[in-house]
Enzyme design. Sequence first.
Site, PDB file in Angstrom:
ATOM      1  N   LYS A 199     -44.173 -81.566  65.786  1.00  0.00           N
ATOM      2  CA  LYS A 199     -43.386 -81.328  64.570  1.00  0.00           C
ATOM      3  C   LYS A 199     -44.280 -81.182  63.318  1.00  0.00           C
ATOM      4  O   LYS A 199     -45.461 -81.541  63.344  1.00  0.00           O
ATOM      5  CB  LYS A 199     -42.385 -82.478  64.400  1.00  0.00           C
ATOM      6  CG  LYS A 199     -41.319 -82.521  65.507  1.00  0.00           C
ATOM      7  CD  LYS A 199     -40.281 -83.608  65.230  1.00  0.00           C
ATOM      8  CE  LYS A 199     -39.193 -83.637  66.288  1.00  0.00           C
ATOM      9  NZ  LYS A 199     -38.163 -84.676  66.003  1.00  0.00           N
ATOM     10  N   TYR A 202     -31.005 -77.209  66.880  1.00  0.00           N
ATOM     11  CA  TYR A 202     -30.460 -78.564  66.717  1.00  0.00           C
ATOM     12  C   TYR A 202     -28.934 -78.563  66.561  1.00  0.00           C
ATOM     13  O   TYR A 202     -28.376 -79.551  66.074  1.00  0.00           O
ATOM     14  CB  TYR A 202     -31.117 -79.253  65.523  1.00  0.00           C
ATOM     15  CG  TYR A 202     -32.471 -79.875  65.853  1.00  0.00           C
ATOM     16  CD1 TYR A 202     -32.582 -80.895  66.809  1.00  0.00           C
ATOM     17  CD2 TYR A 202     -33.632 -79.477  65.208  1.00  0.00           C
ATOM     18  CE1 TYR A 202     -33.816 -81.474  67.110  1.00  0.00           C
ATOM     19  CE2 TYR A 202     -34.866 -80.051  65.503  1.00  0.00           C
ATOM     20  CZ  TYR A 202     -34.944 -81.054  66.458  1.00  0.00           C
ATOM     21  OH  TYR A 202     -36.149 -81.641  66.752  1.00  0.00           O
ATOM     22  N   ASN A 209     -40.922 -87.748  63.117  1.00  0.00           N
ATOM     23  CA  ASN A 209     -41.429 -88.532  64.241  1.00  0.00           C
ATOM     24  C   ASN A 209     -42.318 -87.748  65.205  1.00  0.00           C
ATOM     25  O   ASN A 209     -42.390 -88.065  66.390  1.00  0.00           O
ATOM     26  CB  ASN A 209     -40.261 -89.226  64.959  1.00  0.00           C
ATOM     27  CG  ASN A 209     -39.238 -88.245  65.489  1.00  0.00           C
ATOM     28  OD1 ASN A 209     -39.432 -87.045  65.381  1.00  0.00           O
ATOM     29  ND2 ASN A 209     -38.171 -88.753  66.071  1.00  0.00           N
ATOM     30  N   HIS A 214     -40.892 -83.634  69.643  1.00  0.00           N
ATOM     31  CA  HIS A 214     -39.577 -83.489  70.287  1.00  0.00           C
ATOM     32  C   HIS A 214     -39.819 -83.351  71.781  1.00  0.00           C
ATOM     33  O   HIS A 214     -40.807 -82.752  72.199  1.00  0.00           O
ATOM     34  CB  HIS A 214     -38.867 -82.222  69.788  1.00  0.00           C
ATOM     35  CG  HIS A 214     -37.747 -81.782  70.699  1.00  0.00           C
ATOM     36  ND1 HIS A 214     -36.485 -82.312  70.611  1.00  0.00           N
ATOM     37  CD2 HIS A 214     -37.724 -80.913  71.750  1.00  0.00           C
ATOM     38  CE1 HIS A 214     -35.725 -81.764  71.567  1.00  0.00           C
ATOM     39  NE2 HIS A 214     -36.462 -80.914  72.268  1.00  0.00           N
ATOM     40  N   GLU A 224     -33.864 -75.021  76.277  1.00  0.00           N
ATOM     41  CA  GLU A 224     -34.840 -75.063  75.187  1.00  0.00           C
ATOM     42  C   GLU A 224     -36.075 -74.216  75.518  1.00  0.00           C
ATOM     43  O   GLU A 224     -36.605 -73.527  74.645  1.00  0.00           O
ATOM     44  CB  GLU A 224     -35.224 -76.514  74.885  1.00  0.00           C
ATOM     45  CG  GLU A 224     -34.054 -77.283  74.268  1.00  0.00           C
ATOM     46  CD  GLU A 224     -34.321 -78.770  74.077  1.00  0.00           C
ATOM     47  OE1 GLU A 224     -33.420 -79.455  73.561  1.00  0.00           O
ATOM     48  OE2 GLU A 224     -35.418 -79.263  74.420  1.00  0.00           O
TER      49      GLU A 224
END
Length: 140
Positions: free
Chosen positions: A11, A51, A114, A117, A128
């Site tokens: 990320k 998302y 964080n 993913h 995905e």
Amino acid sequence: MALERTFSIIKPDATRRNLTGKIVAKLEEGGLRVVASRRIHMARRQAEAFYAVHKERPFFGELVDFMVSGPVVVQVLEGEDAIARNREIMGATDPKKAAPGTIRAEFAESIGENSVHGSDGPETAKEEIAYFFAGSDIVG
Ligand code: ATP
Ligand code: MG
């Protein structure tokens, strides 16, 4: 156990701090192999669609803003039990709850920012991966 593939994102909080190599090392040391990888800057619409399952959650706007705030590295990981294995190596969503040695315990800044993913099941992994990669992009 079977050889499996999962989808991973490094990320923007992690690419900003130049942690791509350290994160990939943790994935590799944990028994996963990077079989496809691309650095991209996600478009807002792409992040919103990715998302979409979270669109009713209160943090959706914040999550999309964050995911388009800088480059990400999208990857396909392969290994024995790769989906569960990747989530183990990542650690809990909230870095304060993540087990020592996990990516999120070591690198994540907050529950939102964080660092990584990982797909949460076989169906989402398949979807995905297909969202970002053509079959010919993946070389096992
Ligand atoms: P990911 O889907 O990114 O692998 P996850 O499966 O551990 O993480 P989810 O519940 O699917 O967690 O949430 C997706 C992402 O939304 C989280 O990784 C985090 O970036 C963000 N998020 C989750 N909960 C919160 C929260 N309470 N506040 C802010 N952001 C959150
Ligand atoms: Mg999730």
